[in-house]
Design an enzyme around this catalytic site. Structure first.
Site, PDB file in Angstrom:
ATOM      1  N   TYR A 296       0.774  -1.244   0.000  1.00  0.00           N
ATOM      2  CA  TYR A 296       0.000   0.000   0.000  1.00  0.00           C
ATOM      3  C   TYR A 296       0.804   1.293   0.000  1.00  0.00           C
ATOM      4  O   TYR A 296       0.249   2.341  -0.331  1.00  0.00           O
ATOM      5  CB  TYR A 296      -0.982   0.015   1.182  1.00  0.00           C
ATOM      6  CG  TYR A 296      -2.144  -0.898   0.928  1.00  0.00           C
ATOM      7  CD1 TYR A 296      -3.244  -0.466   0.207  1.00  0.00           C
ATOM      8  CD2 TYR A 296      -2.119  -2.213   1.372  1.00  0.00           C
ATOM      9  CE1 TYR A 296      -4.302  -1.314  -0.065  1.00  0.00           C
ATOM     10  CE2 TYR A 296      -3.170  -3.071   1.110  1.00  0.00           C
ATOM     11  CZ  TYR A 296      -4.257  -2.619   0.387  1.00  0.00           C
ATOM     12  OH  TYR A 296      -5.295  -3.465   0.111  1.00  0.00           O
TER      13      TYR A 296
ATOM     14  N   ASP B  42      -3.208  13.007   5.998  1.00  0.00           N
ATOM     15  CA  ASP B  42      -1.745  13.001   5.938  1.00  0.00           C
ATOM     16  C   ASP B  42      -1.127  13.076   7.328  1.00  0.00           C
ATOM     17  O   ASP B  42      -0.136  12.398   7.618  1.00  0.00           O
ATOM     18  CB  ASP B  42      -1.248  14.158   5.071  1.00  0.00           C
ATOM     19  CG  ASP B  42      -1.532  13.964   3.588  1.00  0.00           C
ATOM     20  OD1 ASP B  42      -2.045  12.897   3.199  1.00  0.00           O
ATOM     21  OD2 ASP B  42      -1.228  14.890   2.814  1.00  0.00           O
TER      22      ASP B  42
ATOM     23  N   GLY C  51       2.919   3.947  -1.530  1.00  0.00           N
ATOM     24  CA  GLY C  51       3.225   4.302  -2.906  1.00  0.00           C
ATOM     25  C   GLY C  51       1.924   4.442  -3.669  1.00  0.00           C
ATOM     26  O   GLY C  51       0.864   4.618  -3.084  1.00  0.00           O
TER      27      GLY C  51
ATOM     28  N   HIS D 207      -4.255   5.233   5.254  1.00  0.00           N
ATOM     29  CA  HIS D 207      -4.134   6.502   4.528  1.00  0.00           C
ATOM     30  C   HIS D 207      -4.901   6.432   3.208  1.00  0.00           C
ATOM     31  O   HIS D 207      -5.638   7.361   2.859  1.00  0.00           O
ATOM     32  CB  HIS D 207      -2.651   6.811   4.293  1.00  0.00           C
ATOM     33  CG  HIS D 207      -2.404   8.139   3.657  1.00  0.00           C
ATOM     34  ND1 HIS D 207      -1.945   8.257   2.366  1.00  0.00           N
ATOM     35  CD2 HIS D 207      -2.542   9.403   4.142  1.00  0.00           C
ATOM     36  CE1 HIS D 207      -1.809   9.547   2.082  1.00  0.00           C
ATOM     37  NE2 HIS D 207      -2.161  10.257   3.138  1.00  0.00           N
ATOM     38  N   ASP D 208      -4.755   5.327   2.475  1.00  0.00           N
ATOM     39  CA  ASP D 208      -5.505   5.150   1.225  1.00  0.00           C
ATOM     40  C   ASP D 208      -7.009   5.183   1.497  1.00  0.00           C
ATOM     41  O   ASP D 208      -7.774   5.783   0.740  1.00  0.00           O
ATOM     42  CB  ASP D 208      -5.139   3.830   0.546  1.00  0.00           C
ATOM     43  CG  ASP D 208      -3.761   3.838  -0.097  1.00  0.00           C
ATOM     44  OD1 ASP D 208      -3.074   4.881  -0.055  1.00  0.00           O
ATOM     45  OD2 ASP D 208      -3.365   2.788  -0.645  1.00  0.00           O
TER      46      ASP D 208
ATOM     47  N   GLY E  57      -1.365   3.598  -5.492  1.00  0.00           N
ATOM     48  CA  GLY E  57      -2.343   2.518  -5.497  1.00  0.00           C
ATOM     49  C   GLY E  57      -2.170   1.581  -4.321  1.00  0.00           C
ATOM     50  O   GLY E  57      -1.524   1.901  -3.331  1.00  0.00           O
TER      51      GLY E  57
END
Length: 138
Positions: free
Chosen positions: A43, A105, A45, A63-64, A47
């Protein structure tokens, strides 16, 4: 070192707040720590899919998921304001989207800093072959 930073940003395609996210990560760790997460696990990076490999990778998964919840805000493009108060990162936006992205973030940077001891160099540039499992739900 500045040249390395510029080259890395060109290679991964800098978008709006990526630089800001990098600075938040560096604030919770040592300078240039962001580079460790450019391509890590399933996860960290661009995508992501599969099962997070460790607590570090789980920070990126969360975070995604956070970005997915603020999708209408274009989280990868929005620029936000933040500062530091008593050593803590503080999001300083009144705009709903900017504040939400900053919070995503901020929480991820703190999580990565708290889980730096789980970082495994063997998961850097991990082949997508190891991330083929069905993705968890956010």
């Amino acid at each position: 070192m500045r040249t390395l930073w510029i080259v890395a940003m060109c290679l991964i395609g800098v978008e709006g707040n990526l630089f800001q996210f990098a600075r938040l990560i560096d604030a919770k760790q040592e300078a240039f720590s962001f580079f460790k997460y450019i391509s890590y696990g399933c996860y960290c990076g661009w995508g992501g899919q599969g099962t997070p490999k460790d607590a570090t990778d789980r920070c990126c998964f969360v975070h995604d998921c956070c970005y997915a919840r603020v999708k209408g805000c274009n989280p990868k493009l929005v620029e936000y304001s933040y500062g530091y108060r008593t050593g803590k990162i503080v999001c300083e936006n009144y705009n709903r989207c900017k504040r939400a992205v900053c919070e995503c973030d901020r929480v991820a940077a703190i999580c990565l800093g708290q889980n730096v001891n789980t970082y495994n160099k063997g998961y850097m540039f991990l082949s997508s072959y190891y991330c083929r499992q069905k993705s968890e739900q956010c």
